[in-house]
Write an enzyme that holds these catalytic residues in place. Sequence first.
Site, PDB file in Angstrom:
ATOM      1  N   LYS A 181      -4.201 -10.795  -6.082  1.00 49.94           N
ATOM      2  CA  LYS A 181      -5.511 -11.054  -5.471  1.00 49.94           C
ATOM      3  C   LYS A 181      -6.572 -10.067  -5.944  1.00 49.94           C
ATOM      4  CE  LYS A 181      -6.019  -8.341  -1.320  1.00 49.94           C
ATOM      5  NZ  LYS A 181      -6.747  -8.154  -0.113  1.00 49.94           N
ATOM      6  N   LYS A 239     -10.882  -4.768  -3.855  1.00 50.39           N
ATOM      7  CA  LYS A 239     -11.865  -3.726  -4.148  1.00 50.39           C
ATOM      8  C   LYS A 239     -11.211  -2.390  -4.467  1.00 50.39           C
ATOM      9  CE  LYS A 239     -13.462  -4.131   0.553  1.00 50.39           C
ATOM     10  NZ  LYS A 239     -12.466  -3.776   1.591  1.00 50.39           N
ATOM     11  N   LYS A 255       0.826  -1.217   0.000  1.00 46.95           N
ATOM     12  CA  LYS A 255       0.000   0.000   0.000  1.00 46.95           C
ATOM     13  C   LYS A 255       0.853   1.258   0.000  1.00 46.95           C
ATOM     14  CE  LYS A 255      -4.352  -1.884   1.191  1.00 46.95           C
ATOM     15  NZ  LYS A 255      -5.659  -1.748   1.774  1.00 46.95           N
TER      16      LYS A 255
HETATM   17  P1  ATP Z   1      -8.618  -3.272   0.037  1.00 51.10           P
HETATM   18  O1  ATP Z   1      -8.585  -3.644  -1.403  1.00 51.10           O
HETATM   19  O2  ATP Z   1      -9.322  -1.983   0.325  1.00 51.10           O
HETATM   20  O3  ATP Z   1      -7.296  -3.399   0.719  1.00 51.10           O
HETATM   21  P2  ATP Z   1      -9.715  -5.853   0.462  1.00 51.10           P
HETATM   22  O4  ATP Z   1     -10.640  -6.105  -0.651  1.00 51.10           O
HETATM   23  O5  ATP Z   1      -8.397  -6.536   0.473  1.00 51.10           O
HETATM   24  O6  ATP Z   1      -9.528  -4.307   0.737  1.00 51.10           O
HETATM   25  P3  ATP Z   1     -10.332  -6.126   3.268  1.00 51.10           P
HETATM   26  O7  ATP Z   1     -11.356  -5.306   3.885  1.00 51.10           O
HETATM   27  O8  ATP Z   1      -8.926  -5.721   3.506  1.00 51.10           O
HETATM   28  O9  ATP Z   1     -10.570  -6.242   1.714  1.00 51.10           O
HETATM   29  O10 ATP Z   1     -10.523  -7.652   3.650  1.00 51.10           O
HETATM   30  C1  ATP Z   1     -11.647  -8.190   4.271  1.00 51.10           C
HETATM   31  C2  ATP Z   1     -11.566  -9.705   4.331  1.00 51.10           C
HETATM   32  O11 ATP Z   1     -11.681 -10.242   3.028  1.00 51.10           O
HETATM   33  C3  ATP Z   1     -10.262 -10.238   4.907  1.00 51.10           C
HETATM   34  O12 ATP Z   1     -10.550 -11.392   5.680  1.00 51.10           O
HETATM   35  C4  ATP Z   1      -9.480 -10.609   3.701  1.00 51.10           C
HETATM   36  O13 ATP Z   1      -8.534 -11.614   3.954  1.00 51.10           O
HETATM   37  C5  ATP Z   1     -10.583 -11.100   2.779  1.00 51.10           C
HETATM   38  N1  ATP Z   1     -10.206 -10.944   1.370  1.00 51.10           N
HETATM   39  C6  ATP Z   1      -9.979  -9.791   0.724  1.00 51.10           C
HETATM   40  N2  ATP Z   1      -9.679 -10.017  -0.574  1.00 51.10           N
HETATM   41  C7  ATP Z   1      -9.722 -11.361  -0.729  1.00 51.10           C
HETATM   42  C8  ATP Z   1      -9.497 -12.226  -1.847  1.00 51.10           C
HETATM   43  N3  ATP Z   1      -9.187 -11.760  -3.040  1.00 51.10           N
HETATM   44  N4  ATP Z   1      -9.642 -13.555  -1.660  1.00 51.10           N
HETATM   45  C9  ATP Z   1      -9.974 -14.057  -0.454  1.00 51.10           C
HETATM   46  N5  ATP Z   1     -10.187 -13.295   0.641  1.00 51.10           N
HETATM   47  C10 ATP Z   1     -10.064 -11.961   0.513  1.00 51.10           C
END
Ligand code: ATP
Length: 332
Positions: A196, A199, A114
Amino acid sequence: MTEKKTIFSGIQPSGGLTLGNYLGAIKNWVSLQESYNSIYCIVDLHAITVPKEPKDLRHNTLEVLANYIASGLDPDKNILFIQSHVSAHAELAWILDCFAYIGELSRMTQFKDKSKKNEGNITAGLFNYPTLMAADILLYNTDLVPVGEDQRQHLELSRDIAQRFNNRFSPTFAVPEPYISKVGAKVMSLQDPTSKMSKSDDNENSYILLNDKPDDIMRKFKRAVTDSIGVVGYQDEQPGIKNMLDIISKITEEPVQRIVDRYSGKGYADFKVETAEVVIEELRPIREEAEKLMKDKEYLQKIYQSGAEKAEEIARKTLRKVYKKVGFVPRY
Ligand code: ATP
Ligand code: LTN
């Protein structure tokens, strides 16, 4: 609460929830809710570690709550609340900052990734993100933390900090275990299946949102990046196909090998359509229910207010204990 073990987890209201958040986290939470005391948070304090528009943050916070409920988390069986409503999170985070080392925080992959994206304006909040996450977890004497694979490192750090504090004083915090499911723990980007699904990705074709309409879902899967091998198989050389096999299997519980066998002799086009259809049917009721809930702000308010009350009661007790151990003079 009964002697059931305690689960805690959270998601940032940093945008609409993705299929990754759903399959990696929320879907597991739903299946665990009968057997544990479960506490699920919307971590708005974490979301402002990178710049956010206030109006989007407010909207996304309520939308995450609506999605939790629409996905099947029962507000009567789980504590659902907003992190900033329980000030003990910020307070314990400060204490834990004083037990975390700059060296270990600098090694966090999420911080490194980040920081690259926000070069020039990396905040102290982004750096301290993991101690706030540790505070979230440790306030509730959490036994189990269901998250996606990307959060494993943060969880290890939470365990280290808990143990360090317990050793320095006396047993105070439960040391939490991660719960990371085998399938679906890392849903990959549809445009770059080696990274991965996230969002905060700039390319909206790379992710499926829980509120994407069926046509959008179909279009995104049809455009998904695959490979030139041309045979549906579950191997590292085919990350795009592997990702879709995992998605189908996580949703339908059909073993990956059976899906591969069903596609022997067929091309990618049919396979992409099936993946899209499975996802469309899984997400349809969630989208419809979340839309309804978003129109009933009073109901959502009732849930997050009562959630914060219950969370606060547990969190305050832990914080009081911690203040006493470190040597703060009690006010009363
Ligand atoms: P950002 O993109 O804003 O960093 P994010 O999409 O990674 O956010 P978080 O809010 O950080 O989402 O994560 C919430 C939950 O979803 C956590 O348990 C994280 O491990 C899970 N998660 C996020 N992205 C994935 C993915 N691509 N596959 C599986 N689990 C995920
Ligand atoms: N850092 C997590 C979100 C999060 C979390 C938590 C998850 C904040 N606090 C406590 C589990 C337990 C993420 O997914 N990015």
